[in-house]
Every structure is written in C-alpha cells, then in structure tokens.
Scaffold this motif. Sequence first.
Motif, PDB file in Angstrom:
ATOM      1  N   CYS A  84      14.452  60.118  38.632  1.00 32.96           N
ATOM      2  CA  CYS A  84      14.983  58.772  38.340  1.00 32.96           C
ATOM      3  C   CYS A  84      13.878  57.626  37.560  1.00 32.96           C
ATOM      4  O   CYS A  84      14.078  56.801  37.249  1.00 32.96           O
ATOM      5  N   GLY A  85      12.717  58.310  37.245  1.00 34.47           N
ATOM      6  CA  GLY A  85      11.575  57.742  36.646  1.00 34.47           C
ATOM      7  C   GLY A  85      10.653  57.030  37.420  1.00 34.47           C
ATOM      8  O   GLY A  85       9.675  56.396  37.002  1.00 34.47           O
ATOM      9  N   GLY A  86      10.725  57.010  38.843  1.00 28.94           N
ATOM     10  CA  GLY A  86       9.681  56.560  39.693  1.00 28.94           C
ATOM     11  C   GLY A  86       8.433  57.015  39.335  1.00 28.94           C
ATOM     12  O   GLY A  86       7.306  56.491  39.672  1.00 28.94           O
ATOM     13  N   GLU A  87       8.292  58.264  38.917  1.00 25.85           N
ATOM     14  CA  GLU A  87       6.835  59.009  38.880  1.00 25.85           C
ATOM     15  C   GLU A  87       6.526  59.063  37.455  1.00 25.85           C
ATOM     16  O   GLU A  87       5.351  60.051  36.973  1.00 25.85           O
ATOM     17  N   VAL A  88       7.458  58.635  36.472  1.00 20.72           N
ATOM     18  CA  VAL A  88       7.299  58.898  35.080  1.00 20.72           C
ATOM     19  C   VAL A  88       6.714  57.640  34.427  1.00 20.72           C
ATOM     20  O   VAL A  88       7.203  56.482  34.292  1.00 20.72           O
ATOM     21  N   SER A  95      21.397  58.744  41.414  1.00 18.29           N
ATOM     22  CA  SER A  95      20.287  58.144  42.024  1.00 18.29           C
ATOM     23  C   SER A  95      20.275  57.809  43.421  1.00 18.29           C
ATOM     24  O   SER A  95      19.327  57.618  44.145  1.00 18.29           O
ATOM     25  N   ASP A  96      21.465  57.346  43.696  1.00 19.92           N
ATOM     26  CA  ASP A  96      21.811  57.034  45.203  1.00 19.92           C
ATOM     27  C   ASP A  96      21.329  58.378  46.191  1.00 19.92           C
ATOM     28  O   ASP A  96      20.674  58.134  47.439  1.00 19.92           O
ATOM     29  N   ARG A  97      21.982  59.226  45.644  1.00 22.92           N
ATOM     30  CA  ARG A  97      21.620  60.648  46.527  1.00 22.92           C
ATOM     31  C   ARG A  97      20.240  60.908  46.538  1.00 22.92           C
ATOM     32  O   ARG A  97      19.745  61.146  47.623  1.00 22.92           O
ATOM     33  N   LEU A  98      19.806  60.785  45.469  1.00 28.86           N
ATOM     34  CA  LEU A  98      18.044  61.051  45.547  1.00 28.86           C
ATOM     35  C   LEU A  98      17.230  60.224  46.271  1.00 28.86           C
ATOM     36  O   LEU A  98      16.159  60.444  46.780  1.00 28.86           O
ATOM     37  N   ARG A  99      17.916  58.947  46.100  1.00 27.05           N
ATOM     38  CA  ARG A  99      17.002  57.960  46.984  1.00 27.05           C
ATOM     39  C   ARG A  99      17.224  58.044  48.690  1.00 27.05           C
ATOM     40  O   ARG A  99      16.184  57.978  49.452  1.00 27.05           O
ATOM     41  N   GLU A 100      18.187  58.654  48.845  1.00 25.30           N
ATOM     42  CA  GLU A 100      18.736  59.147  50.385  1.00 25.30           C
ATOM     43  C   GLU A 100      17.519  60.247  50.679  1.00 25.30           C
ATOM     44  O   GLU A 100      16.798  60.185  51.818  1.00 25.30           O
ATOM     45  N   LEU A 101      17.639  61.150  49.703  1.00 27.52           N
ATOM     46  CA  LEU A 101      16.619  62.447  50.026  1.00 27.52           C
ATOM     47  C   LEU A 101      15.155  62.144  50.222  1.00 27.52           C
ATOM     48  O   LEU A 101      14.463  62.528  50.936  1.00 27.52           O
ATOM     49  N   ARG A 102      14.722  61.200  48.983  1.00 24.38           N
ATOM     50  CA  ARG A 102      13.215  60.563  48.984  1.00 24.38           C
ATOM     51  C   ARG A 102      13.055  59.874  50.288  1.00 24.38           C
ATOM     52  O   ARG A 102      12.033  59.912  50.943  1.00 24.38           O
ATOM     53  N   LEU A 141       4.541  68.254  50.572  1.00 21.67           N
ATOM     54  CA  LEU A 141       5.730  67.325  50.628  1.00 21.67           C
ATOM     55  C   LEU A 141       5.601  66.218  49.598  1.00 21.67           C
ATOM     56  O   LEU A 141       6.523  65.644  49.042  1.00 21.67           O
ATOM     57  N   ARG A 142       4.156  65.974  49.431  1.00 18.79           N
ATOM     58  CA  ARG A 142       3.816  65.129  48.254  1.00 18.79           C
ATOM     59  C   ARG A 142       4.438  65.610  46.952  1.00 18.79           C
ATOM     60  O   ARG A 142       5.127  64.930  45.949  1.00 18.79           O
ATOM     61  N   GLY A 143       4.258  66.795  46.703  1.00 24.97           N
ATOM     62  CA  GLY A 143       4.873  67.648  45.617  1.00 24.97           C
ATOM     63  C   GLY A 143       6.312  67.420  45.271  1.00 24.97           C
ATOM     64  O   GLY A 143       6.869  67.236  44.492  1.00 24.97           O
ATOM     65  N   CYS A 144       6.953  67.531  46.502  1.00 26.38           N
ATOM     66  CA  CYS A 144       8.690  67.607  46.545  1.00 26.38           C
ATOM     67  C   CYS A 144       8.926  65.876  46.135  1.00 26.38           C
ATOM     68  O   CYS A 144       9.781  65.869  45.359  1.00 26.38           O
ATOM     69  N   LEU A 145       8.130  65.221  46.533  1.00 30.06           N
ATOM     70  CA  LEU A 145       8.507  63.600  46.444  1.00 30.06           C
ATOM     71  C   LEU A 145       8.447  63.377  45.017  1.00 30.06           C
ATOM     72  O   LEU A 145       9.178  62.789  44.409  1.00 30.06           O
ATOM     73  N   PHE A 146       7.200  64.047  44.354  1.00 29.26           N
ATOM     74  CA  PHE A 146       6.929  63.579  43.225  1.00 29.26           C
ATOM     75  C   PHE A 146       7.921  64.130  42.176  1.00 29.26           C
ATOM     76  O   PHE A 146       8.411  63.458  41.341  1.00 29.26           O
ATOM     77  N   HIS A 147       8.274  65.366  42.451  1.00 33.03           N
ATOM     78  CA  HIS A 147       9.452  66.070  41.582  1.00 33.03           C
ATOM     79  C   HIS A 147      10.897  65.434  41.660  1.00 33.03           C
ATOM     80  O   HIS A 147      11.617  65.211  40.714  1.00 33.03           O
ATOM     81  N   LEU A 148      11.189  64.952  42.848  1.00 36.29           N
ATOM     82  CA  LEU A 148      12.620  64.080  42.934  1.00 36.29           C
ATOM     83  C   LEU A 148      12.410  62.926  42.421  1.00 36.29           C
ATOM     84  O   LEU A 148      13.383  62.276  41.631  1.00 36.29           O
TER      85      LEU A 148
END
Length: 436
Positions: A415-419, A151-158, A404-411
């Motif tokens: 973690c569930g931010g978009e689910v 989750s931390d690594r994905l937050r950094e990417l996002r 870019l929005r698509g990439c943000l959505f899929h990442l």
Amino acid sequence: MEDTIAAIATAHGVGGVAVIRVSGEKALDIVRSHFNGGKMLLARHATYGTFGDGENRVDDVVATYYKAPNSYTGEDVVEISCHGSSYVQREVLKTLIDSGCRMAERGEFTKRAFLNGKMDLAQAEAVADLIGAKSKVAHGLAMAQLKGNVSDRLRELRSQLVELAALVELELDFSDHEDVVFADREKLGETAEAIRQEIERLRRSFSQGNAIKNGIPVAIVGEPNVGKSTLINRLVGEDCAIVSDIAGTTRDTIEREVDINGVMFRFVDTAGIRESEDKIERMGIERSRMAIEKAKVIVLLIENGNEADIVGELRDGQKMIVCENKADVSGCSGNHLGISALTGENIETLKHSIYEAGVGEEMEDVTITNARHYEALGRGLEDIERVIEGLKGGLETDLVAEDLRGCLFHLGEICGGEVTADEVLGTIFERFCIGK
C-alpha cells in the motif's frame, strides 16, 4: 511538487473532444490568463469560453476547476475540454507550457495523488489496471482495488500484526523480570497461524486474478488438418486463421482474444504437431509446444476418436478439454465433447467448458492481480512462517520480533506505507500513460 504540470489526458489522435489536464499551485492562474481574457473560474463548475486572445485565439473550450484538496491529485486542477484536432491540442498545450507549466511525466498525476494522500499505492496501481481492463471481470477487479478492498484487507492484517508485535516487544522489554508473563506463546502462535493462512490465501488468489487481468491463455492443439484453424475462426467469429485441406498450413501460432461471460480468453491456434522434415514447420511445432506449456486451458482437438498423445503431462493448474471434431458427419466415438467447428454445433457448450476450466472456483472476495503485491506477500509469508517456527521452538524473543517487523514491512510495501524511494515509485508509475 512545486511545478505545475500539464498533459493531454485523452487518447492521442483526432477525436470529437480532447481534454488537457493542468495540476499544481499555479494551475488556475495560468489557465485563467488565457481564458476569456482572465475570466474567473469557479470551483467545481464547467465554464464555457475562449482559450487564447486576439490573433492567438486557439479554440472555444470548456474549463473545469477543481480546487485543492478536492481534486484527483489533491492540488489545484483545471481540465480544458477543446475540440479534438491535433493542431488545437498541440497549441493549447504549447500555450500552457510557454506560460510556466511543465510537461507531465508518465503517471505523474496519479503519482501526485498518491504523494498527497488521495490514494494509497495499491489504489494508484488499480488506476492503470482500470484503464487497461479488457473484460467485465477484469474491470470489476480493478474497481474493487481502486475502492480499497485490497488495502482494507491488508490494513486488517497489519493491525493484527502490530498487536502481535506489541506483545512480543513488551515481553522483550521486560525479559529481565522472570515473574512477569505478558502472553501465552501458544496463543501467540495461533494468532500468527491465522495471519499466515490469510496471507497465503491472498497470495494464492494471484494465479486466478493475474490470468483474468491479462487474459486466460487457451491453446488449441492437435494433429495437422483436424480443424484447429476452423475452430478458432468459429470461436473468434472471424476468419483470422487460414483454413486449408493441406496438412501443415498453420506454420506459426495465431493468437486472438474472446470474451466469455465477462472474462477475456486468449486463444492460440497452434501448428499441427507431427514429425516433419520441413525446417519452417518444425519451428512452428516448437512454438506450439511452448504455447502448450504456457496455457492454462488446453483444447485437444481430435478426429474419429483418435486421441493422440501430443500434450504430455499437465503441469499444476492446467486443464485439458478433449473435443472430437466433425461430430455432424461422423458423430462422437468416445466420452469426449463432440463438436463441429464448421457448423458451430456444441460450440457454446465448448465455451462454457473453457470458462469453467479457466476460471474454476468462485472468485475470492479479495483477489490479488498485481505481481508486485504477489512478491511482497511471498516475502511476508516467509517472515510469518519463521515467527510461527520461532514461537514453537522457543526462539529468542528479539529474533521473533525481528521477523514480525519484516512481515509488517513487506505488507506495508503493497500500500506504500514503507515505500519512499523515488526509484521504486518511478518503476511503478512508468507504465502509466502520459496524462494519467
């Protein structure tokens, strides 16, 4: 989530102690109404008492109260520890349900923890992995994910993606002002490329992480009667395969798990591969070829230096170890690993070679083990690659922003931010056990 839910949290069957978990707004009131005649329960204290009154007394229990939000689910939770009798467990649970609780669904406690913000979706999935971990390394991967390393690594990417998207969106908002430049597209491309590399690295780690999580498949193959069954018995440490001097004794694949250096390996003893007119043996040989196809490591067992060409071309990522059996009698005639399945000679060396072939390079600091995460990273990778191509090719800013929005959505899906859809959450949590 107005319902108060209850379920047996320990494994089914008879044991010394069983735990019944209750969660929800009425959890404390319902349990207390049956506990020592309404005796007060203090938060974060284990209290000994009697569950049930008079003729309806069920058992002497210990009740532990966790006051919201300081609990696993984020709600009021009471855990009742009772004796492990199947009858006692059923009676405690029946009493709770008769008093207003609802039987919990599979994974509902962890689902409520996610919905109440106690953990994100990646951490929630790690709970199931932790329960199912069969080796030290698989346990370590699950614990790291539960603590939030993925989750931390994905937050950094996002965070990097959000900054990149903000610059692109700003350029889009002021596209009519030709004299205003907000960002160098070449530098934006460099940032996007760094993000792409990290997404690709995370996705690539799935091959190793998934194999460790589920057990690395190892196929023991060779011609009939070279000692494959004796070898698997030696590796496993028990007689799980029939050993005979009669060629073709093994008609089907036999699978056993062995822990090597904290990693679980799934060894498959295959039928000897040869030409055969026997219908049943041919079916076993076909299953052997399927096991070879699926294996990450192939142990080719030979005798007297006769290296038969029965494996064929290895697929990407497959490794093969050639072992010459009966080295205690005839020695080793080539550059192969000489072993004796019968006496155990060089078996530890073989195990080390299997470990090196199966695990390979050193583990990444963040390793993906979940197929859902792998798929989401794949979709995000496609999006960021289109962003890079668009920036290089002078694509319209609004189209770059959409990718870019698509990439943000899929990442964010990981973690569930978009689910939010119930059916998506249901699919994720249905593989949990009841009580968790």
